[in-house]
Design an enzyme around this catalytic site. Sequence first.
Site, PDB file in Angstrom:
ATOM      1  N   ARG A 155       0.816  -1.219   0.000  1.00  6.34           N
ATOM      2  CA  ARG A 155       0.000   0.000   0.000  1.00  6.34           C
ATOM      3  C   ARG A 155       0.852   1.272   0.000  1.00  6.34           C
ATOM      4  NH1 ARG A 155      -4.471  -2.177   3.387  1.00  6.34           N
ATOM      5  NH2 ARG A 155      -3.201  -1.625   5.160  1.00  6.34           N
ATOM      6  N   TYR A 200       2.501  -4.012  16.989  1.00  2.00           N
ATOM      7  CA  TYR A 200       2.991  -2.669  16.693  1.00  2.00           C
ATOM      8  C   TYR A 200       1.840  -1.680  16.803  1.00  2.00           C
ATOM      9  CZ  TYR A 200       5.151   1.453  15.092  1.00  2.00           C
ATOM     10  OH  TYR A 200       5.617   2.746  15.079  1.00  2.00           O
TER      11      TYR A 200
HETATM   12  P1  FAD Z   1       6.943   1.624  25.717  1.00  2.00           P
HETATM   13  O1  FAD Z   1       6.983   3.066  25.356  1.00  2.00           O
HETATM   14  O2  FAD Z   1       8.003   0.731  25.172  1.00  2.00           O
HETATM   15  O3  FAD Z   1       6.981   1.516  27.329  1.00  2.00           O
HETATM   16  C1  FAD Z   1       7.201   0.303  27.999  1.00  2.00           C
HETATM   17  C2  FAD Z   1       7.987   0.617  29.271  1.00  2.00           C
HETATM   18  O4  FAD Z   1       8.015  -0.550  30.101  1.00  2.00           O
HETATM   19  C3  FAD Z   1       9.440   0.986  29.005  1.00  2.00           C
HETATM   20  O5  FAD Z   1       9.733   2.241  29.581  1.00  2.00           O
HETATM   21  C4  FAD Z   1      10.235  -0.130  29.665  1.00  2.00           C
HETATM   22  O6  FAD Z   1      11.446   0.302  30.240  1.00  2.00           O
HETATM   23  C5  FAD Z   1       9.263  -0.595  30.747  1.00  2.00           C
HETATM   24  N1  FAD Z   1       9.524  -1.972  31.191  1.00  2.00           N
HETATM   25  C6  FAD Z   1       9.630  -3.078  30.406  1.00  2.00           C
HETATM   26  N2  FAD Z   1       9.890  -4.153  31.185  1.00  2.00           N
HETATM   27  C7  FAD Z   1       9.943  -3.722  32.463  1.00  2.00           C
HETATM   28  C8  FAD Z   1      10.206  -4.367  33.709  1.00  2.00           C
HETATM   29  N3  FAD Z   1      10.478  -5.676  33.771  1.00  2.00           N
HETATM   30  N4  FAD Z   1      10.192  -3.628  34.827  1.00  2.00           N
HETATM   31  C9  FAD Z   1       9.963  -2.284  34.777  1.00  2.00           C
HETATM   32  N5  FAD Z   1       9.712  -1.622  33.621  1.00  2.00           N
HETATM   33  C10 FAD Z   1       9.702  -2.341  32.489  1.00  2.00           C
HETATM   34  N6  FAD Z   1       4.385   5.981  17.112  1.00  2.00           N
HETATM   35  C11 FAD Z   1       3.841   7.065  16.501  1.00  2.00           C
HETATM   36  O7  FAD Z   1       2.633   7.315  16.656  1.00  2.00           O
HETATM   37  N7  FAD Z   1       4.612   7.898  15.718  1.00  2.00           N
HETATM   38  C12 FAD Z   1       5.947   7.693  15.518  1.00  2.00           C
HETATM   39  O8  FAD Z   1       6.607   8.475  14.808  1.00  2.00           O
HETATM   40  C13 FAD Z   1       6.549   6.556  16.148  1.00  2.00           C
HETATM   41  N8  FAD Z   1       7.864   6.299  15.975  1.00  2.00           N
HETATM   42  C14 FAD Z   1       8.411   5.206  16.572  1.00  2.00           C
HETATM   43  C15 FAD Z   1       9.773   4.947  16.378  1.00  2.00           C
HETATM   44  C16 FAD Z   1      10.348   3.831  16.982  1.00  2.00           C
HETATM   45  C17 FAD Z   1      11.824   3.548  16.779  1.00  2.00           C
HETATM   46  C18 FAD Z   1       9.551   2.954  17.760  1.00  2.00           C
HETATM   47  C19 FAD Z   1      10.139   1.730  18.409  1.00  2.00           C
HETATM   48  C20 FAD Z   1       8.205   3.209  17.961  1.00  2.00           C
HETATM   49  C21 FAD Z   1       7.616   4.330  17.373  1.00  2.00           C
HETATM   50  N9  FAD Z   1       6.270   4.621  17.585  1.00  2.00           N
HETATM   51  C22 FAD Z   1       5.714   5.714  16.956  1.00  2.00           C
HETATM   52  C23 FAD Z   1       5.422   3.787  18.462  1.00  2.00           C
HETATM   53  C24 FAD Z   1       5.413   4.258  19.938  1.00  2.00           C
HETATM   54  O9  FAD Z   1       6.733   4.236  20.441  1.00  2.00           O
HETATM   55  C25 FAD Z   1       4.522   3.332  20.771  1.00  2.00           C
HETATM   56  O10 FAD Z   1       3.199   3.397  20.317  1.00  2.00           O
HETATM   57  C26 FAD Z   1       4.509   3.631  22.259  1.00  2.00           C
HETATM   58  O11 FAD Z   1       5.771   3.979  22.764  1.00  2.00           O
HETATM   59  C27 FAD Z   1       4.031   2.406  22.993  1.00  2.00           C
HETATM   60  O12 FAD Z   1       3.934   2.665  24.370  1.00  2.00           O
HETATM   61  P2  FAD Z   1       4.041   1.453  25.401  1.00  2.00           P
HETATM   62  O13 FAD Z   1       3.722   2.033  26.737  1.00  2.00           O
HETATM   63  O14 FAD Z   1       3.251   0.282  24.952  1.00  2.00           O
HETATM   64  O15 FAD Z   1       5.558   0.950  25.324  1.00  2.00           O
END
Ligand code: FAD
Length: 374
Positions: free
Chosen positions: A177, A359
Amino acid sequence: MARYDYLIVGSGLFGATFAYKATKAGKKCLVIDKRPQLGGNVYCKKVEGINVHTYGAHIFHTSNKEVWDFVNSLVPFNRYTNSPIANYHGELYNLPFNMNTFCQMWPDVKTPQDAEKRINEQKAEAVAALGGREPQNLEEQALCLVGKDIFQKLIKEYTEKQWGRDCKELPAFIIKRLPVRFVFDNNYFNDLYQGIPIGGYNVLIEKLLEGCDMRTDCDFFTEYMDNWREVADKLVYTGQLDEYFDFRLGRLDWRTVSFKTRIEDMPNYQGNAVINYTSHEQPYTRVIEHKHFEMFGQQVYECPKTVVSEEYSTEYKHGMEPYYPVNDARNNALAEQYKQLAAKEKDVLFGGRLAEYKYYDMAPIIERALTMEV
Ligand code: FAD
Ligand code: UDP
């Protein structure tokens, strides 16, 4: 120890948004993170007065008005519009593929009709070469969608760097896409709303976590796995799904990226936040110049230095940052088995990118956390 309604493992956008909702509902939350700071992957480090996106460039975009209004009620967003540039051996092209790109690629192309004619000729060549069969790999698929010139200069080598494999060995669906626009529009996203929080993502995280207790440098597995029920009634787990179960069914695969970040002694290094390097000449895929996410016009020059990061696509090994789930058949089946175990865990909610092995962009993560019952 204080007694909490929720122990929230992970202070990324899922954990922080859940904490916000629970706190508003009168619940007491303890949020822990194993990293030295809060915010998960949206955390930014201030360097030379510039917010550096430490875990990869993050651009907020959504068409969901509720989510947009929600985040803006916490911190106003700026007018950043993502419009990356591609650099192929020094030739510059606008992305996504639009009339600007086509005029740069073919100087005799001036109108949408000229561009469609040129692309259609090249697509026809690619379709004829297949002799009636369907495209079977990414290379064949891309050639049938945009033709050989765009494929050669803007897709082939970039994709090979990003995935570490030849385009002929990659599945066709990755590129099915590709946006192709016959208008002069360099906006990468089709969403109604996009931007960056004014003051950076850390402000958003601070607002979401207001009223919670927090601990950084605190790994759930070493500090709370065995005794969390003494601390809280319920657990919200946003870490890696397989790690929660001590990898007992096997390990899930991830893709990762690594960054080389440096300070440049000039106000404006590349004139844009994102430049994709689409040839093998450079080993990195993109260069990010962080100040352009938040500084516009004269502001760029008022800040005398700039911070740039080269982004390298790197094969994931245990211990690296798990960034993108590899949703192929093996990994999806394994994640499903883990999810069945997760469903049996009493008083534990698994949420977010790592715990759901999915993702998610930022806006859907916030939407999902906001719809959870607390
Ligand atoms: P995370 O942000 O990964 O948070 C999880 C947290 O849990 C981390 O801080 C970690 O340290 C903690 N953790 C894990 N295990 C443990 C443990 N055992 N004990 C204590 N703490 C722990 N989205 C967009 O909309 N636009 C973008 O431009 C975009 N760019 C991106 C670029 C990259 C390289 C990546 C990887 C992702 C991108 N995203 C983007 C997606 C975005 O990062 C995610 O949607 C969002 O961060 C997800 O949040 P989360 O809380 O699920 O995970
Ligand atoms: N892509 C490309 N050239 C570019 C940018 C992207 O060929 O300059 C292809 C590449 O195959 C990549 C896909 O488009 O895997 C999606 O890229 P994008 O940067 O939009 O997504 P992300 O890598 O952030 O998931």
